[in-house]
Design a protein around this motif. Structure first.
Motif, PDB file in Angstrom:
ATOM      1  N   UNK A   1      -6.825 -11.684  -9.317  1.00 36.33           N
ATOM      2  CA  UNK A   1      -8.049 -10.528  -8.233  1.00 36.33           C
ATOM      3  C   UNK A   1      -7.152  -9.842  -9.451  1.00 36.33           C
ATOM      4  N   UNK A   2      -8.423  -8.383  -9.153  1.00 41.70           N
ATOM      5  CA  UNK A   2      -8.303  -7.104  -9.199  1.00 41.70           C
ATOM      6  C   UNK A   2      -7.896  -6.341  -8.383  1.00 41.70           C
ATOM      7  N   UNK A   3      -7.246  -6.604  -7.301  1.00 41.00           N
ATOM      8  CA  UNK A   3      -6.898  -5.817  -6.290  1.00 41.00           C
ATOM      9  C   UNK A   3      -6.508  -3.425  -6.583  1.00 41.00           C
ATOM     10  N   UNK A   4      -6.895  -2.914  -5.688  1.00 37.27           N
ATOM     11  CA  UNK A   4      -6.461  -1.253  -5.572  1.00 37.27           C
ATOM     12  C   UNK A   4      -4.970  -1.702  -5.119  1.00 37.27           C
ATOM     13  N   UNK A   5      -3.802  -0.997  -5.340  1.00 38.83           N
ATOM     14  CA  UNK A   5      -2.661  -1.399  -4.906  1.00 38.83           C
ATOM     15  C   UNK A   5      -1.612  -0.225  -4.419  1.00 38.83           C
ATOM     16  N   UNK A   6      -2.705   1.045  -4.679  1.00 42.92           N
ATOM     17  CA  UNK A   6      -1.917   2.014  -3.249  1.00 42.92           C
ATOM     18  C   UNK A   6      -1.422   2.573  -2.193  1.00 42.92           C
ATOM     19  N   UNK A   7      -2.170   1.486  -2.005  1.00 43.58           N
ATOM     20  CA  UNK A   7      -1.742   0.992  -0.231  1.00 43.58           C
ATOM     21  C   UNK A   7      -0.833   0.598  -0.008  1.00 43.58           C
ATOM     22  N   UNK A   8       0.289  -0.158  -0.925  1.00 44.85           N
ATOM     23  CA  UNK A   8       0.928  -1.094  -1.165  1.00 44.85           C
ATOM     24  C   UNK A   8       2.261  -0.010  -1.718  1.00 44.85           C
ATOM     25  N   UNK A   9       2.110   1.118  -2.256  1.00 45.94           N
ATOM     26  CA  UNK A   9       3.756   2.016  -2.028  1.00 45.94           C
ATOM     27  C   UNK A   9       3.597   2.865  -1.325  1.00 45.94           C
ATOM     28  N   UNK A  10       5.056   2.675  -1.004  1.00 45.69           N
ATOM     29  CA  UNK A  10       5.456   2.937   0.447  1.00 45.69           C
ATOM     30  C   UNK A  10       6.315   3.895   0.249  1.00 45.69           C
TER      31      UNK A  10
END
Length: 369
Positions: free
Chosen positions: A57-66
């Motif tokens: 996959x090529x998934x956006x990960x900005x929402x994984x940064x807390x």
């Protein structure tokens, strides 16, 4: 004229009447092709000692940064983490993979080495935990925060056969001093070893894996094959490493393993922890390991990752130098591939493609801490 008659033996212990001929079982003739097909299908489902590396996959990960709300600037652009799908195959899947240009089928030992699948999985999860930690520290340092690192020595993870350390050190041992100088971090031990020349005698203070009494180890260093520098023959990491962060930052990894997400995590953290759009509001795919000195390292499966990036519709793909040719050959007309050897090169590449890098503050000196 006398007619000869065929001799007939009487039935008895030395002779029997001929057995009647069995009727032809036509159902066997008709069933034979089906038996062959069934046997072929059954054998095709048997596992073989190969692994398939397929596009993931090529998934956006900005929402994984807390991070705390007052320290977070959720971006509109997307940093995409690229992955591969990896797993054992059956005979049929192996053949299908060999025929698919986006799939690599490789011998199992190339993936697992000398370990088993459980050990491989555990190592991959350890690698991504390390990558997340170093990505956060490097991002915060690049934003100007001073972060101290603490440890309890250089932990020996593995020992190479026929090396200077092969009969003196074991996995689990901890090097706490080199030539009398304390080494609380693995990079201190590495630097002390690198300061020597091949053939030099080195003295190590070692805490054994069972935490018994500290012992002194001496060894004559070998030569590193690729550079000719001093070589002890061990893989090291800092034991019980800890960082003093100015505020909590964490990254969710969704069960992904391996070290190749380091650069993507670091850029996503920078984008989230600074105002403006580091990606220029675009979809930017990223792959490559990251180390605390900002160096970007090569990864595997870049051909499969490029296929995943194309499917995700990314505009730009940042890759380590050693992966550039393969990624470029697979990119097609609408995906631009850029090679980056350091975090700073990655940042500058984003700046050239419309990203707002001024919000990150000072440059490389801050990144090194």
């Amino acid at each position: 004229m006398r007619t000869l008659e065929p001799m007939v033996s009487p039935a008895g212990p030395l002779a029997w009447d001929s057995l009647p001929r069995e009727p032809v079982r036509r159902w066997l003739l008709f069933s034979l092709p089906f038996f062959v097909i069934f046997a072929t299908l059954l054998s095709s489902q048997l596992p073989v000692p190969y692994y398939a590396i397929e596009p993931g996959t090529a998934r956006q990960i900005n929402d994984l940064i807390k991070a705390p709300r007052d320290k977070s600037y959720p971006p509109k652009g997307e940093v995409l983490l690229t992955t591969v799908s990896l797993g054992p195959v059956t005979a049929f899947q192996a053949v299908a993979g060999w025929l698919d240009p986006d799939v690599d089928v490789v011998p199992e030992e190339r993936i697992l080495g000398t370990g088993d699948r459980t050990q491989y999985r555990q190592a991959a999860l350890q690698q991504i935990d390390t990558s997340k930690e170093e990505a956060v520290v490097l991002a915060l340092r690049r934003l100007g925060h001073a972060i101290d690192e603490h440890g309890e020595g250089a932990l020996v993870e593995s020992v190479e056969n026929n090396s200077a350390a092969s009969d003196r050190l074991s996995p689990g041992d901890t090097i706490v001093a080199v030539d009398g100088t304390p080494t609380v971090l693995n990079q201190q031990a590495r630097a002390a070893i690198a300061a020597h020349r091949p053939g030099d005698l080195i003295t190590l203070e070692v805490v054994p894996a069972d935490n018994s009494a500290k012992r002194t180890v001496t060894a004559n260093l070998g030569a590193r094959p690729e550079t000719g520098g001093a070589f002890l023959g061990v893989s090291l990491r800092t034991r019980n490493r800890k960082f003093n962060l100015p505020f909590p930052v964490s990254i969710e990894s969704l069960g992904i393993g391996g070290p190749s997400a380091g650069l993507a995590f670091c850029l996503a953290a920078l984008d989230t922890l600074s105002p403006g759009e580091l990606t220029g509001g675009r979809k930017v795919a990223v792959t490559g390991t990251i180390s605390l000195d900002g160096t970007v390292g090569d990864v595997g499966g870049v051909a499969q990752k490029t296929a995943a990036v194309r499917r995700a519709g990314a505009d730009l793909f940042l890759v380590p130098p050693g992966e550039f040719e393969i990624a470029s050959a697979r990119a097609g007309k609408h995906l631009e591939v850029v090679k980056v050897g350091t975090l700073e090169e990655a940042i500058q590449a984003l700046g050239r493609h419309g990203g707002n890098i001024n919000a990150l503050g000072p440059g490389p000196a801050a990144a090194l801490g």
